[in-house]
Design an enzyme around this catalytic site. Structure first.
Site, mmCIF file in Angstrom:
data_model
loop_
_atom_site.group_PDB
_atom_site.id
_atom_site.type_symbol
_atom_site.label_atom_id
_atom_site.label_comp_id
_atom_site.label_asym_id
_atom_site.label_seq_id
_atom_site.Cartn_x
_atom_site.Cartn_y
_atom_site.Cartn_z
ATOM 1 N N ASN A 46 0.837 -1.201 0.000
ATOM 2 C CA ASN A 46 0.000 0.000 0.000
ATOM 3 C C ASN A 46 0.875 1.256 0.000
ATOM 4 O OD1 ASN A 46 0.954 0.255 2.619
ATOM 5 N ND2 ASN A 46 -0.916 -0.487 3.568
ATOM 6 N N GLU B 98 1.162 -0.941 -18.040
ATOM 7 C CA GLU B 98 1.683 -2.083 -17.281
ATOM 8 C C GLU B 98 1.344 -3.380 -18.022
ATOM 9 O OE1 GLU B 98 1.081 -4.108 -12.849
ATOM 10 O OE2 GLU B 98 -0.412 -2.698 -13.630
ATOM 11 N N HIS B 99 0.072 -3.588 -18.287
ATOM 12 C CA HIS B 99 -0.397 -4.740 -19.060
ATOM 13 C C HIS B 99 -0.943 -4.253 -20.401
ATOM 14 C CE1 HIS B 99 -1.075 -5.791 -14.733
ATOM 15 N NE2 HIS B 99 -0.538 -6.942 -15.104
#
Length: 428
Positions: free
Chosen positions: A208, A321-322
């Site tokens: 986090n 990212e993807h």
């Protein structure tokens, strides 16, 4: 999701449309992390026990998980899940084993031998978040390459109580020391060491905002980290041949990660965009984390592009990212895709496969860092050293080149280190 036609936007609008949700470390987070750091550094284990009670509502007898606890956890896991974890581990091992560096050993000129040798990072720490959904898959992604690289010491921290799946997977991957420590305190404990926690050289794993800030701080103080972290994201390139249900499911699989996640659809087909929007609504109704996904969708976008070439340009500018590519002949686009953490080609390569079991690593740079950073791999658990060895004749042949360059840079001692040797050689 807001729908925008790319060619109607000016440069400033395009830049704004590709922006991520703002990531700001609030003063409260910084102050809290600073207090935790001071407590852990000054009080060691005592601080870790106190912080477990404060943040995890757990009274610990020991920071270290015993072998008996690991064995009991393993017995509570269903056989089918164990088999699934073992299958994923096998694929991840095969893919990362293949990444072992090839030997570099050559003569750059006669008598001048140069090498690259690779050594594992000796001591590494893995951080696995806790919470309602135990990320045991991340244990595979971190521990498997650490073992293949040959890291001497691999320790793992996770908030108590640690999920059975995490304990089982860590043991399966050969992690010998597991600590019931979570949050920023785990990062500072691994970076500095305590009475029970071994100091490590590099820390891996997500977390986090408090964990992320702690990792940023220890990096400044000499402990390496895996990569900068940010909210999860996916960009899908889809054409008229894509299945809108597939596209919607890929977008939602990232949107459910968190309200700060972002998902992007780039398509040259307005019909596909509309069908995907309908499918998203239908699938949302069945998702337990629908509220979280809706918040993520609120700052996500669909771009209507002129053609696939423009889709690629938008994707490269966003640097996701993807990156999921659901177009006819998806592999044909691969040579033109420059910026992505991990790419998923074709209708039957959903991002979920890479998250768990295809073999690639799911620890990926986010927030546009894929322009300069790579997905986690074997190389991240090792370091390269260069070696050079010159014969007397090789030295003589190269000496004048080096002396001229050193003199031009006004580094006389560099020049003399060569000249002294050259003089002795000529006297022999």
């Amino acid at each position: 999701m807001q729908t925008l036609i790319w060619n109607t936007l000016n440069s400033a609008q395009k830049q704004a449309a590709l922006s991520r949700p703002a990531q700001a470390v609030g003063e409260q987070i910084t102050q809290a992390v600073n207090a935790i750091k001071s407590n852990v550094i000054n009080n060691g284990d005592k601080a870790l026990f106190e912080l477990a009670e404060k943040f995890d509502k757990t009274t610990l007898e020991s920071l270290v998980i015993s072998k008996a606890q690991v064995e009991q956890a393993s017995q509570r896991i269903a056989t089918e899940l164990k088999q699934a974890i073992q299958t994923a581990k096998g694929n991840i091992e095969r893919f990362h084993q293949a990444q072992k560096n090839q030997t570099v050993d050559l003569e750059t000129q006669a008598g001048v031998r140069c090498q690259v040798v690779t050594r594992p990072i000796q001591n590494v720490g893995l951080y696995i978040p806790g919470g309602s959904a135990p990320l045991f898959s991340t244990v595979l992604m971190l521990a498997v390459p650490a073992k293949i690289a040959g890291c001497k010491t691999i320790v793992l921290c996770s908030p108590p109580p640690i999920a059975d799946e995490i304990l089982y997977t860590a043991n399966l991957c050969g992690v010998e020391t597991i600590y019931a420590i979570g949050g920023a305190q785990a990062i500072f404990a691994m970076a500095n060491g305590t009475e029970s926690v071994q100091k490590v050289d590099k820390i891996f794993g997500p977390g986090n905002a408090f964990v992320t800030e702690a990792k940023r701080q220890v990096l400044q103080q000499g402990t390496a980290i895996d990569m900068p972290a940010g909210p999860s994201e996916v960009l899908v390139i889809a054409d008229e041949f894509a299945d809108p249900d597939f596209v919607a499911s890929d977008l939602l699989s990232q949107a459910e990660h968190g309200s700060d996640s972002q998902v992007i659809l780039v398509t040259n087909c307005e019909t596909l965009a509309k069908q995907t929007a309908l499918s998203i609504e239908q699938q949302l109704a069945r998702l337990p984390r629908a509220e979280t996904a809706r918040k993520a969708l609120a700052h996500s976008r669909t771009f209507i592009a002129e053609d696939l070439q423009q889709c690629v340009e938008i994707s490269n500018a966003y640097a996701p990212e993807h990156l999921v590519v659901q177009v006819e002949n998806a592999r044909n686009l691969l040579p033109f895709l420059d910026n992505a953490g991990s790419i998923f080609l074709g209708a039957y390569s959903p991002e979920s496969m890479g998250d768990y079991a295809s073999g690639t690593n799911h620890v990926l740079p986010t927030y546009g860092y894929t322009r300069t950073h790579s997905s986690l791999g074997l190389a991240d658990f090792s370091k390269r050293m260069t070696v050079q060895e010159l014969t007397p004749q090789g030295f003589k042949d190269l000496a004048n080149t080096v002396m001229l360059m050193a003199e031009a840079e006004q580094l006389e001692a560099h020049k003399q280190a060569v000249a002294i040797r050259l003089e002795k050689l000529t006297q022999e």
